[in-house]
Design an enzyme around this catalytic site. Structure first.
Site, short mmCIF file in Angstrom:
data_model
loop_
_atom_site.label_atom_id
_atom_site.label_comp_id
_atom_site.label_asym_id
_atom_site.label_seq_id
_atom_site.Cartn_x
_atom_site.Cartn_y
_atom_site.Cartn_z
N ASN A 170 0.87 -1.18 0.00
CA ASN A 170 0.00 0.00 0.00
C ASN A 170 0.91 1.23 0.00
O ASN A 170 1.47 1.58 1.03
CB ASN A 170 -0.90 -0.04 1.25
CG ASN A 170 -1.77 1.21 1.35
OD1 ASN A 170 -1.84 2.01 0.43
ND2 ASN A 170 -2.43 1.37 2.49
N LYS A 221 0.12 4.24 -0.39
CA LYS A 221 -0.53 5.44 0.16
C LYS A 221 -0.27 6.64 -0.76
O LYS A 221 -0.16 6.47 -1.97
CB LYS A 221 -0.09 5.68 1.60
CG LYS A 221 -0.25 4.40 2.45
CD LYS A 221 -0.11 4.61 3.91
CE LYS A 221 -0.27 3.26 4.61
NZ LYS A 221 -0.31 3.36 6.06
N HIS A 224 -9.72 1.23 4.46
CA HIS A 224 -8.46 1.42 5.19
C HIS A 224 -8.71 2.37 6.36
O HIS A 224 -9.50 3.32 6.25
CB HIS A 224 -7.39 2.00 4.25
CG HIS A 224 -6.03 1.97 4.89
ND1 HIS A 224 -5.63 2.93 5.78
CD2 HIS A 224 -5.03 1.07 4.80
CE1 HIS A 224 -4.40 2.62 6.21
NE2 HIS A 224 -4.01 1.49 5.63
N GLU A 267 -7.11 4.75 7.53
CA GLU A 267 -6.88 6.18 7.25
C GLU A 267 -8.08 6.79 6.54
O GLU A 267 -8.40 7.97 6.75
CB GLU A 267 -5.59 6.34 6.43
CG GLU A 267 -4.35 6.12 7.31
CD GLU A 267 -3.15 5.54 6.57
OE1 GLU A 267 -3.09 5.62 5.34
OE2 GLU A 267 -2.27 4.97 7.26
N GLU A 324 -5.98 -5.04 10.11
CA GLU A 324 -4.94 -4.06 10.39
C GLU A 324 -5.27 -3.32 11.70
O GLU A 324 -6.07 -2.38 11.70
CB GLU A 324 -4.87 -3.02 9.26
CG GLU A 324 -4.53 -3.60 7.91
CD GLU A 324 -3.88 -2.56 7.01
OE1 GLU A 324 -2.76 -2.78 6.58
OE2 GLU A 324 -4.51 -1.52 6.75
N GLY A 361 1.99 2.04 10.75
CA GLY A 361 2.98 3.10 10.65
C GLY A 361 3.63 3.47 11.97
O GLY A 361 4.30 4.49 12.09
N SER A 387 2.88 -2.32 10.35
CA SER A 387 4.32 -2.40 10.63
C SER A 387 4.93 -3.76 10.32
O SER A 387 5.87 -4.19 11.00
CB SER A 387 4.60 -1.98 12.08
OG SER A 387 4.21 -0.64 12.29
P1 PGA Z 1 2.43 0.06 7.63
O1 PGA Z 1 1.03 0.32 6.92
O2 PGA Z 1 2.96 -1.23 7.09
O3 PGA Z 1 3.29 1.25 7.26
O4 PGA Z 1 2.18 -0.01 9.10
C1 PGA Z 1 0.13 -0.71 6.66
C2 PGA Z 1 -1.11 -0.16 6.03
O5 PGA Z 1 -1.52 0.95 6.39
O6 PGA Z 1 -1.73 -0.81 5.16
#
Ligand code: PGA
Length: 258
Positions: A9, A11, A101, A103, A173, A179, A219
């Site tokens: 992803n 982003k 997601h 976010e 997730e 993140g 992460s």
């Molecule tokens: P990350 O993000 O691996 O940077 O924690 C995962 C995601 O948001 O899909």
């Protein structure tokens, strides 16, 4: 048989030139180093899908990496300034779309009801949803994470008939792990993945539950991927930060090598 999947992803990262460079590096490394049959997906900004699809076309090597969008509209078409529809995304080469997601839920106030509509439109236009669910830190601390996940799954996906539901990819997730460098332990992730599979068995049936790919995200990196992916109910990962580095992303995919 459940499919192994590693999805990156990106982003809101990488302009067109950077996107072409990164996908080329990944495709080359995958060709040289990966000897497993995991499906490899990159979810890229809308603006880069068409060019990456053009770059892919006609090359078996390039086609090893499938394209996903990171969102789509809950409407088919019309006066929705700034929105991008599922049909448009399919027409420029996307095969998958990330929906729900955290976010998007957090910064764009997306609700389960809206997400259910997005899921329907994606499927109508033959985009496979990668449907994200997961609890926040405070929900976990309150001990209500199972309830939260159940609600997201039921309201977002359980309206689908079984044959359609089976085509969806689910990503667990935990929001507190995204993140932050705070990965869920393999045991914590496995516990939730097993719970999701149990909910599917209850809502549909055992065979459907066993057939679904459920990815872990939050992460994940080359050092923790093998411990996570070796859990019984974890079928791969949705990778954010580490998918922006071709070396790390390929190393995560290689976790499934024999
Ligand atoms: P990350 O993000 O691996 O940077 O924690 C995962 C995601 O948001 O899909």
């Amino acid at each position: 048989m459940r499919q192994k999947i590693v999805a990156g992803n990106w982003k809101m990262n990488n302009d067109l030139k950077e996107s072409l460079k990164l996908i080329s590096e990944v495709a080359n490394m995958v060709t040289d180093e990966v000897n497993n049959d995991a499906v490899i997906i990159v979810a890229v900004p809308f603006t880069n899908i068409y060019a990456l699809d053009q770059w892919k076309s006609g090359s078996e090597v390039h086609d090893k990496v499938k394209l996903a969008a990171q969102n789509c509209s809950w409407e088919e078409s019309g006066a929705y300034t700034g929105e991008v529809s599922a049909r448009m995304l399919k027409s420029i080469g996307a095969d998958y779309v990330i929906l729900g997601h955290s976010e998007r839920r957090q910064y764009f106030a997306e609700t389960n009801a809206q997400l259910a509509k997005k899921v329907d439109l994606a499927l109508t236009h033959e985009l496979i949803p990668i449907f994200c669910i997961g609890e926040t830190l405070s929900e976990r601390e309150k001990g209500i994470h199972f309830e939260v996940i159940k609600g997201q799954l039921k309201e977002g996906l359980f309206h689908l008939i079984k044959s359609v539901f089976r085509t969806v990819v689910i990503a667990y997730e935990p929001v507190w792990a995204i993140g932050t460098g705070l990965t869920a332990t393999p045991e914590q992730a496995q516990e939730v993945h097993a719970y999701i599979r149990q909910l599917i068995a209850e809502g549909y049936d055992e065979e459907t539950a066993e057939s679904m790919s459920i990815l872990y995200g939050g992460s994940a990196n080359p050092s923790n991927a093998s411990a996570l992916f070796s859990q019984t109910d974890i079928d791969g990962g949705l990778i954010g930060g580490a998918s922006l580095k071709s070396r790390d992303f390929t190393d995560i995919i290689k976790t499934f090598n024999a």
